[in-house]
Enzyme design. Structure first.
Site, PDB file in Angstrom:
ATOM      1  N   LEU A  18       4.765  12.130  -1.228  1.00  0.00           N
ATOM      2  CA  LEU A  18       4.061  11.121  -0.444  1.00  0.00           C
ATOM      3  C   LEU A  18       4.941  10.654   0.707  1.00  0.00           C
ATOM      4  CD1 LEU A  18       2.473   9.202  -3.419  1.00  0.00           C
ATOM      5  CD2 LEU A  18       1.205  10.278  -1.553  1.00  0.00           C
ATOM      6  N   CYS A  62      -0.388  -1.813   1.519  1.00  0.00           N
ATOM      7  CA  CYS A  62       0.467  -0.744   2.029  1.00  0.00           C
ATOM      8  C   CYS A  62       0.505   0.430   1.052  1.00  0.00           C
ATOM      9  CB  CYS A  62       1.868  -1.293   2.293  1.00  0.00           C
ATOM     10  SG  CYS A  62       2.901  -0.207   3.300  1.00  0.00           S
ATOM     11  N   CYS A  63       0.682   0.125  -0.228  1.00  0.00           N
ATOM     12  CA  CYS A  63       0.711   1.187  -1.241  1.00  0.00           C
ATOM     13  C   CYS A  63      -0.640   1.894  -1.326  1.00  0.00           C
ATOM     14  CB  CYS A  63       1.072   0.610  -2.602  1.00  0.00           C
ATOM     15  SG  CYS A  63       2.788   0.096  -2.794  1.00  0.00           S
ATOM     16  N   CYS A  68      10.022   3.229  -1.098  1.00  0.00           N
ATOM     17  CA  CYS A  68      10.068   2.974   0.336  1.00  0.00           C
ATOM     18  C   CYS A  68      11.179   1.971   0.655  1.00  0.00           C
ATOM     19  CB  CYS A  68       8.723   2.419   0.806  1.00  0.00           C
ATOM     20  SG  CYS A  68       7.359   3.571   0.616  1.00  0.00           S
ATOM     21  N   CYS A 112      10.689  -1.965   0.512  1.00  0.00           N
ATOM     22  CA  CYS A 112      10.366  -2.524  -0.795  1.00  0.00           C
ATOM     23  C   CYS A 112      11.305  -2.036  -1.893  1.00  0.00           C
ATOM     24  CB  CYS A 112       8.915  -2.203  -1.160  1.00  0.00           C
ATOM     25  SG  CYS A 112       7.730  -3.034  -0.081  1.00  0.00           S
ATOM     26  N   CYS A 145       3.036   0.888  -8.070  1.00  0.00           N
ATOM     27  CA  CYS A 145       2.419   0.996  -6.743  1.00  0.00           C
ATOM     28  C   CYS A 145       0.932   1.281  -6.846  1.00  0.00           C
ATOM     29  CB  CYS A 145       3.100   2.102  -5.927  1.00  0.00           C
ATOM     30  SG  CYS A 145       2.873   3.763  -6.595  1.00  0.00           S
TER      31      CYS A 145
END
Length: 219
Positions: free
Chosen positions: A54, A99-100, A185, A188, A210
């Protein structure tokens, strides 16, 4: 107590068994320690298996550099998954959940429609939310389609993972050397404030997952 050799044999057997009946298998990898161990085990049976990564547009530069190095070293069949409409900084503009959902959950669930067996590097000792993880279980995608989710390392500990990597001369993500224990990420991910909880540095402590490993509600 199982030794790493015992765990490796059990994982290899589970992998071989599920690959033998899979038509379109894939393995997800964030290139954390357990992920590269799992990929190493799976590629021994299916060298060309798609490795789904991802690309969230928020990764550490070190993660991307390490990913590329491992892809070259093992000649992996890497598939980078990206949001159709990425929005850098969405975690701050809106929320970490938003965001996730956009950069991880959506792209992965969409891609998994193309596969029937999904290998993951989840482990029961990673988090309370993973304590009841099954080795093999059905996973229903938002479309209603079900795939088989296989977690060959479910019973492994962090020590087991690192021992396997050392025994097989697998280099690990350099960020571990800086004190990170669970790496996602960059915005985070922090060095864990609770040394007894390796995932306590994720999402500023706001959540445990997430969303990619949470069974979605079907339409």
């Amino acid at each position: 107590m199982s030794t790493v050799a015992d765990l490796t044999t059990q994982a290899a057997e589970l992998i071989a068994e599920n690959l033998s009946t899979a038509k379109t298998p894939a393995v997800t990898s964030s290139f954390q320690s357990e992920c590269v161990v799992l990929v190493d085990l799976v590629r021994q049976v299916r060298p060309d298996i798609p490795v789904l990564f991802l690309d969230t547009f928020h990764h550490f530069a070190q993660t991307l550099e390490y990913r590329d190095r491992m892809v070259e070293r093992y000649k992996l069949n890497l598939i980078n998954l990206r949001a159709a409409e990425p929005k850098v900084g969405l975690w701050e503009i809106e929320s970490t959940d938003a965001c996730c959902a956009r950069h991880k959950v959506g792209p992965l669930f969409s891609a998994l429609e193309n596969y029937d067996v999904w290998f993951t590097a989840l482990r029961r000792d990673q988090s309370p939310s993973r304590a009841n993880l099954a080795d093999v279980e059905p996973f229903r995608l938002p479309s209603g389609n079900a795939i088989r989710k296989v977690s060959p390392l479910a019973a492994w500990t962090t020590r087991d993972v690192w021992r396997y990597a050392k025994d097989h001369d697998i280099p690990l993500l350099p960020l571990y050397e800086l004190g990170y224990t669970s790496i996602g990420c960059e915005p985070c991910t922090a060095i864990p404030p609770d040394p007894n909880d390796p995932r306590s540095g994720r999402w500023q402590g706001q959540k445990l997952e997430c969303g990619i490993h949470i069974q979605p509600t079907t339409k």
